[in-house]
Design an enzyme around this catalytic site. Structure first.
Site, short mmCIF file in Angstrom:
data_model
loop_
_atom_site.label_atom_id
_atom_site.label_comp_id
_atom_site.label_asym_id
_atom_site.label_seq_id
_atom_site.Cartn_x
_atom_site.Cartn_y
_atom_site.Cartn_z
N HIS A 193 1.56 10.21 2.08
CA HIS A 193 1.44 9.84 0.67
C HIS A 193 2.11 8.52 0.36
CE1 HIS A 193 2.06 10.43 -3.77
NE2 HIS A 193 0.86 10.93 -3.66
N LYS A 195 3.13 4.43 0.19
CA LYS A 195 2.34 3.25 -0.18
C LYS A 195 3.22 2.01 0.00
CE LYS A 195 1.55 6.62 -3.65
NZ LYS A 195 0.51 7.36 -3.06
N ASP A 200 4.10 -10.37 7.83
CA ASP A 200 4.79 -11.32 8.71
C ASP A 200 6.24 -10.95 8.98
OD1 ASP A 200 2.46 -12.75 8.81
OD2 ASP A 200 3.14 -14.39 7.52
N HIS A 408 1.44 6.64 -13.47
CA HIS A 408 1.62 7.08 -12.09
C HIS A 408 2.99 6.66 -11.54
CE1 HIS A 408 0.02 7.18 -7.73
NE2 HIS A 408 -0.16 8.40 -8.20
N PHE A 430 8.96 16.20 -0.80
CA PHE A 430 10.20 15.91 -0.08
C PHE A 430 10.37 16.76 1.17
CE2 PHE A 430 10.73 14.78 -4.51
CZ PHE A 430 11.20 13.48 -4.41
#
Length: 484
Positions: A193, A195, A200, A408, A430
């Site tokens: 989940h 993100k 670089d 969100h 969690f």
């Protein structure tokens, strides 16, 4: 796909001491030999202690350990947001998620690693004809150009399901990108989940936004972009490499994790550096516990520590808040976070404010728990806790966009720290689900505004906006927040 089932972490058994082989004679050492051995041991311990002090000092400055070099980078951190079309605030606001992603793609010269839940960056994916999908389509278009420019692109993504299309991932592979799907349902009974982006080995993004065109124009998101900060990017890269390893066919979670995945930066010894010319102590946390290599602070532990350290206030903005194992069967009560907030309110008189997302997909059982927490606030006892719901307005056309028009966000801010995560606040995220968070402790004033200060300003703006309603004002929110 939603997490399911119940996961229990098993600790490896300790190895018993090896027995002395029968018949072997062990002579008793002389008194002189014992004194010599004690002296050598003391000298050895002195040097170990001296080395540990030097190493710890270097680590706190951002150097040493696991290939981490000195952190003299001019690290710059920027809060970035997605404000859904149709919403407006007074003032300039923060840079957009779209601009941050476009900058990161444009700056890539050698590598781009992306860890994501799923990919739906085009109208084709959602079978819509929505003009606001153009930003997501532009990002995907720029990503597809990277391999031809000699940039190594790697994508770690949750195992696909019928719910999410494959067209973006297939296009990325055709362009020359490497894609690995992580079978989290098999590994932990959760999902991937998280993100985040790493560019670089020097720049990064972490926050609530999925690789979804709606996350740029139709969903309210908050994250952070960090530039020119290789010490932080290198550390987050170790979390990505763990996902990348688990994306191999028939992969299993290492026990223990190899030393190359370990970190020296955590809740006990955060990385000390300057963010926007302001001193800060920073680390990344990760979930679930089996995916935490040695040294990595578990995400729940990081979250609770931020609450525990607060002396004045705790402000939380999150899409969903449930003291349960939300997706597990049978249903289980999971009050770890809820108890900690109540403890802060009761024992330390900390002021708690909770801003929770409200949309048609909100779980009905969430609202009794929110009302219960709000009920702790009492004029006679002077306990200070408030709960509000945030509602993203929708036109008739916007209301038809699937899984859009919601706050969100997944962050917390206190007078001392900022916690910017990728997980909703219920037990599965969690215990079973792969997520991550950036924790920034910053109290000393410097040349720039502190990250907690900037995040608090975002919270105050949303809290006092016309888009939020008190949990007790059911007339304003009840018909908009799921079915009951």
């Amino acid at each position: 796909m939603k997490p399911y089932g119940v996961y229990e972490q098993l600790e490896p058994p300790e190895e018993p001491p090896a027995p002395t082989p029968p018949g072997r004679f062990t002579p008793k050492p002389s008194r002189g030999a014992l004194l010599s051995a004690v002296l050598v041991t003391l000298i050895f311990l002195f040097f170990i202690h001296f080395f540990h002090l030097c190493s710890s000092s270097a680590l706190r400055r951002g150097g040493g350990g696991n290939g981490d070099g000195p952190c003299a980078d001019p690290c710059r951190i920027v809060l970035v947001e997605s404000i859904p079309e149709g919403m407006s605030y007074e003032g300039a606001g923060n840079p957009s998620t779209f601009d941050a992603w476009l900058n990161l793609v444009g700056s890539a010269r050698r590598s781009l690693d992306v860890a994501a839940f799923y990919w739906t960056m085009t109208n084709e994916d959602t079978q819509t004809q929505e003009p606001s999908a153009s930003q997501g389509e532009r990002i995907l278009e720029e990503l597809l150009k990277l391999p031809a420019r000699g940039v190594s692109v790697r994508v770690a993504v949750n195992s696909p399901s019928s719910k999410f299309p494959l067209s973006d991932l297939q296009a990325l592979e055709r362009s020359g990108a490497a894609v690995r799907t992580v079978d989290m349902p098999r590994l932990t009974r959760g999902v991937l989940h998280t993100k985040f982006w790493i560019v670089d080995g020097a720049h990064l993004y972490i926050g609530s936004a999925n690789m979804d065109w709606r996350s740029l124009t139709q969903v309210k998101e908050l994250g952070t972009a960090v530039y020119n900060c290789s010490c932080l990017a290198r550390d987050l890269a170790k979390v990505f490499e763990a996902y990348w390893l688990l994306g191999l066919p028939n992969a299993s979670i290492p026990t223990p994790w190899p030393v190359s995945f370990s970190t020296s930066f955590n809740m006990e010894t955060p990385l000390e550096l300057n963010l926007n010319d302001t001193p800060a102590a920073v680390y990344f946390s990760s979930a679930p516990p089996p995916l935490c290599a040695p040294g990595r602070t578990e995400d729940l532990r990081a979250l609770l520590s931020v609450i525990d350290a607060a002396e004045e206030f705790v402000h939380v903005a999150v899409m969903s808040y449930l003291p349960t194992m939300e997706f597990s069967y049978p249903k289980r009560f999971w009050p770890a976070i809820d108890n900690r907030l109540r403890k802060a309110i009761f024992e330390r008189r900390v002021k708690v404010r909770l801003l929770v997302g409200c949309w048609p997909h909100s779980k009905a059982e969430m609202f009794p728990f929110l009302k219960s927490l709000a009920a702790v606030g009492d004029n006679r006892t002077r306990y200070s806790v408030e709960v509000r719901l945030f509602m993203v307005p929708s036109s008739a056309a916007q209301a038809r966009i699937p899984y859009a028009r919601v706050n969100h966000n997944k962050y917390m801010v206190t007078e001392k720290a900022a916690y910017i995560g990728t997980s909703n606040w219920s037990g599965d995220y969690f215990v079973q689900t792969a997520g991550s968070a950036l924790v920034v402790n910053q109290t000393q004033s410097g040349a720039g505004a502190t990250v907690p200060g900037q995040l608090r300003a975002v919270f105050e703006r949303d809290w006092s906006s016309p888009y939020s309603a008190d949990i007790g004002d059911t007339g304003r929110w009840e018909r908009l927040c799921g079915s009951r």
